[in-house]
Design a protein around this motif. Structure first.
Motif, short mmCIF file in Angstrom:
data_model
loop_
_atom_site.label_atom_id
_atom_site.label_comp_id
_atom_site.label_asym_id
_atom_site.label_seq_id
_atom_site.Cartn_x
_atom_site.Cartn_y
_atom_site.Cartn_z
N ASN A 1 0.84 -1.19 0.00
CA ASN A 1 0.00 0.00 0.00
C ASN A 1 0.88 1.24 0.00
OD1 ASN A 1 -2.47 1.70 0.46
ND2 ASN A 1 -3.36 -0.31 0.92
N ARG A 2 0.28 2.37 0.22
CA ARG A 2 0.99 3.65 0.11
C ARG A 2 0.42 4.63 1.14
NH1 ARG A 2 -1.90 7.63 -2.27
NH2 ARG A 2 -0.07 8.69 -3.06
N GLY A 3 0.97 5.85 1.15
CA GLY A 3 0.37 6.95 1.89
C GLY A 3 0.24 6.72 3.38
N GLU A 4 -0.85 7.27 3.93
CA GLU A 4 -0.97 7.28 5.39
C GLU A 4 -1.09 5.89 5.99
OE1 GLU A 4 -3.51 6.71 7.73
OE2 GLU A 4 -5.09 6.06 6.38
N ILE A 5 -1.75 4.96 5.31
CA ILE A 5 -1.89 3.64 5.91
C ILE A 5 -0.57 2.88 5.90
CG2 ILE A 5 -2.69 2.49 3.78
CD1 ILE A 5 -3.73 1.79 7.47
N GLU B 1 11.69 -11.79 -3.51
CA GLU B 1 13.06 -11.34 -3.70
C GLU B 1 13.67 -10.79 -2.42
OE1 GLU B 1 12.79 -8.57 -6.91
OE2 GLU B 1 12.81 -10.11 -8.49
N ILE B 2 12.87 -10.11 -1.63
CA ILE B 2 13.42 -9.52 -0.39
C ILE B 2 13.15 -10.40 0.84
CG2 ILE B 2 13.45 -7.12 -1.23
CD1 ILE B 2 10.65 -8.30 1.01
N ASN B 3 12.60 -11.60 0.59
CA ASN B 3 12.36 -12.59 1.66
C ASN B 3 11.42 -12.08 2.75
OD1 ASN B 3 14.07 -14.67 0.60
ND2 ASN B 3 15.85 -13.43 1.26
N ALA B 4 10.34 -11.45 2.35
CA ALA B 4 9.31 -11.06 3.32
C ALA B 4 8.55 -12.31 3.74
CB ALA B 4 8.36 -10.04 2.70
N ASP B 5 8.25 -12.42 5.03
CA ASP B 5 7.47 -13.58 5.46
C ASP B 5 5.99 -13.25 5.63
OD1 ASP B 5 8.98 -13.67 8.81
OD2 ASP B 5 8.07 -12.04 7.66
N ALA B 6 5.62 -11.98 5.43
CA ALA B 6 4.20 -11.60 5.52
C ALA B 6 3.96 -10.35 4.68
CB ALA B 6 3.79 -11.36 6.97
N ILE B 7 2.70 -10.17 4.26
CA ILE B 7 2.29 -8.98 3.52
C ILE B 7 1.09 -8.36 4.22
CG2 ILE B 7 1.29 -8.08 1.37
CD1 ILE B 7 2.84 -10.16 -0.16
N HIS B 8 1.20 -7.07 4.51
CA HIS B 8 0.05 -6.33 5.04
C HIS B 8 -0.53 -5.50 3.90
CE1 HIS B 8 -2.66 -4.01 7.41
NE2 HIS B 8 -2.16 -4.42 8.56
N PRO B 9 -1.84 -5.70 3.58
CA PRO B 9 -2.41 -5.02 2.42
C PRO B 9 -2.99 -3.63 2.70
CG PRO B 9 -4.04 -6.50 3.31
CD PRO B 9 -2.80 -6.63 4.18
N GLY B 10 -3.06 -3.24 4.00
CA GLY B 10 -3.71 -1.95 4.31
C GLY B 10 -5.18 -2.00 3.96
N TYR B 11 -5.69 -0.91 3.37
CA TYR B 11 -7.07 -0.90 2.88
C TYR B 11 -7.05 -0.48 1.42
CZ TYR B 11 -6.50 4.05 4.14
OH TYR B 11 -6.02 5.33 4.28
N ASN C 1 -16.59 -5.36 5.92
CA ASN C 1 -15.29 -5.01 5.35
C ASN C 1 -14.25 -5.93 5.98
OD1 ASN C 1 -15.75 -2.76 3.49
ND2 ASN C 1 -16.52 -1.74 5.30
N THR C 2 -13.63 -6.75 5.15
CA THR C 2 -12.72 -7.79 5.63
C THR C 2 -11.28 -7.29 5.66
OG1 THR C 2 -12.61 -8.63 3.36
CG2 THR C 2 -14.22 -9.66 4.82
N ARG C 3 -11.09 -6.16 6.30
CA ARG C 3 -9.78 -5.49 6.31
C ARG C 3 -9.78 -4.45 7.42
NH1 ARG C 3 -11.65 -0.72 4.56
NH2 ARG C 3 -13.20 -0.69 2.90
N LEU C 4 -8.68 -3.75 7.54
CA LEU C 4 -8.59 -2.60 8.43
C LEU C 4 -9.33 -1.43 7.79
CD1 LEU C 4 -7.04 -1.87 11.12
CD2 LEU C 4 -5.29 -0.85 9.64
N GLN C 5 -10.11 -0.71 8.58
CA GLN C 5 -10.86 0.42 8.06
C GLN C 5 -10.03 1.70 8.09
OE1 GLN C 5 -13.62 -0.77 6.52
NE2 GLN C 5 -15.15 0.31 7.71
N VAL C 6 -10.35 2.62 7.19
CA VAL C 6 -9.71 3.94 7.21
C VAL C 6 -9.87 4.56 8.60
CG1 VAL C 6 -9.76 6.27 6.23
CG2 VAL C 6 -10.18 4.29 4.75
N GLU C 7 -11.05 4.39 9.18
CA GLU C 7 -11.40 5.08 10.43
C GLU C 7 -11.01 4.31 11.69
OE1 GLU C 7 -15.18 3.18 8.68
OE2 GLU C 7 -13.40 4.21 7.96
N HIS C 8 -10.13 3.31 11.57
CA HIS C 8 -9.77 2.52 12.75
C HIS C 8 -9.17 3.33 13.90
CE1 HIS C 8 -5.72 2.63 10.94
NE2 HIS C 8 -5.28 2.40 12.15
#
Length: 451
Positions: free
Chosen positions: A11-15, A74-84, A292-299
């Protein structure tokens, strides 16, 4: 305490900055991915590592599943956080993570797919004994079928895309003529935007309140709610201001709502953090709207009243740790309000890209989750939200007063923003009284949207 060694933030920006903040606290390395347009964005320099994943267009960068997966390997990440937004509710992306043995920080692909279909979600909530808005429980395939059902339900009605979101693929119809004109167009829009032309009908709830429940569920059957958020100040079905607790609920109605949300989550065997959204009619009847199956903007509103770091909880659950708190141990304290600041004309709502030549944020008086800094460029390629302003007060009046003071001290130059609109809302008697609905902006546009 670290749940993962290295987390890629898709993701990008504030999240992205928000996730980096918690990962740093936990000693977890972070990898920022960025488009060419975001090369100078703050999240890029704040992460442990950063990798460019493509040109400005989202479909060639942030929405490019194979490129994100490639970088993670390539960078051997073991997890991905998708944000919203972006890939956060894309079941194909979750499946690709699973295939590559990368942990997706969120629910399963099956759950995302299930709740991504409004019709499937309605069926599950019915099974759980959670009320849904009266309407069709199956796909409507022909105009004749739509007209027959509409006559049974009674107008006005909402014609909705089952796979829709963000207000896209929704059409209010007041009579048979309007339904006739809207039916094929709505199906085509649904096919175009969501690759799924399934549509259905729901009764239109006039002047509703939009209230949602934050939940968290681990892999061991523990399901907790973290109270509700009031999200009724909206424009074009997009939230502008959120607050918690809701000024609309009494203790009994709140208890009923929270119990319904937990029941619905249990029905679908949900894991990780998510949000159950409801609408209330004028008689205080409430109905499930969507999940919404994710973190909300307003969390942050929930974080401010509970003191709980929801991103940390996401990491914890994804790492197969159990939730250690009981429901009784989760307390709410005071009142929190969040305002979304957009780079847009406060009257027309048209985006206002450009360079931020001056940004003054009175940071001792509020929480600012921003994706931009002084000198940052707001590009035309993505959502124009600059960030979120969050305050916490001992009472609702105290929180409103704090927000008024913060907004008064803020100054953003170089791009137009909706700051004047936010200031007017905070001073509006109807808002201060807590007696508003989703029609608030349209009902008060004469006062709120004047230059």
């Amino acid at each position: 305490m670290g749940y993962f060694r290295k987390v890629l933030i898709a993701n990008r920006g504030e999240i992205a900055r928000r996730i980096i903040r918690t990962c740093k606290k936990l000693g977890i390395d972070t990898v920022a991915v960025y488009s060419e347009a975001d090369a100078e964005s703050p999240h890029v320099s704040e992460a442990t590592e950063a990798v460019c994943i493509g040109p400005a267009q989202a479909k060639k960068s942030y929405l490019n599943i194979e490129k994100v997966i490639q970088v993670a390997k390539e960078i051997n990440a073991d997890a991905i956080h998708p944000g919203y937004g972006f890939l956060s509710e894309n079941p194909v992306f979750v499946e690709r993570c699973e295939e590559e043995d990368i942990v997706f920080i969120g629910p399963s692909a099956e759950t995302i797919r299930l709740m991504g279909s409004k019709l499937a979600a309605r069926k599950q909530m019915n099974k759980a004994g959670v009320k849904v808005v009266p309407g069709s429980d199956e796909s409507i395939d022909s105009l004749e079928e739509a007209i027959r059902l509409a006559n049974q339900l009674g107008y006005p009605l909402m014609l909705k895309a089952s796979a829709g979101g963000g207000g896209i693929g929704m059409q209010l119809v007041h009579n048979e003529d309007e339904l006739t004109k809207a039916f094929d167009a709505t199906k085509q829009k649904a096919s175009s935007f969501f690759n799924d032309g399934t549509v259905f009908l729901e009764k239109f709830i006039s002047k509703p309140r939009h209230i949602e429940v934050q939940i968290a569920a681990d892999n061991y059957g523990n399901i907790l709610h973290l109270f509700e958020r009031e999200c009724s100040i909206q424009r074009r079905n997009q939230k502008v201001i959120e607050e918690s607790p809701s000024p609309f609920l009494d203790d009994d109605l709140r208890k009923e709502l929270l119990e319904a949300a937990v029941r619905g989550v249990k029905q679908i065997n949900y894991t990780n953090v998510g949000t159950m959204e409801f609408i209330f009619d004028e008689n205080k009847n409430f109905y499930f709207l969507e999940m919404n199956t994710r973190l909300q903007v307003e969390h942050p509103v929930t974080e401010e009243i509970t003191g709980i770091d929801l991103v940390e909880w996401q990491l914890k659950i994804a790492a197969k740790e159990s939730l250690t708190l009981t429901q009784e141990e989760i307390k709410k304290t005071g009142f929190a309000i969040e305002c979304r600041l957009y780079a847009e004309d406060p009257i027309t709502f048209f985006p206002s890209p450009g360079v931020i030549t001056n940004m003054v944020l009175p940071e001792n008086e509020g929480r600012f989750d921003f994706g931009f800094e002084n000198g940052s460029t707001v590009t035309p390629f993505y959502d124009p939200m600059l960030g979120k302003i969050i305050v916490h007060g001992l009472s609702r009046d105290h929180a409103i007063s704090k927000m008024q003071n913060v907004l008064e001290q803020m100054d953003i130059q170089g791009v137009k923003t909706n700051l004047p609109l936010l200031q007017k809302i905070m001073e509006n008697k109807q808002f201060i009284a807590g007696s508003y609905t989703t029609e608030f902006l349209s009902e008060n546009k004469g006062q709120l949207l004047e230059r």
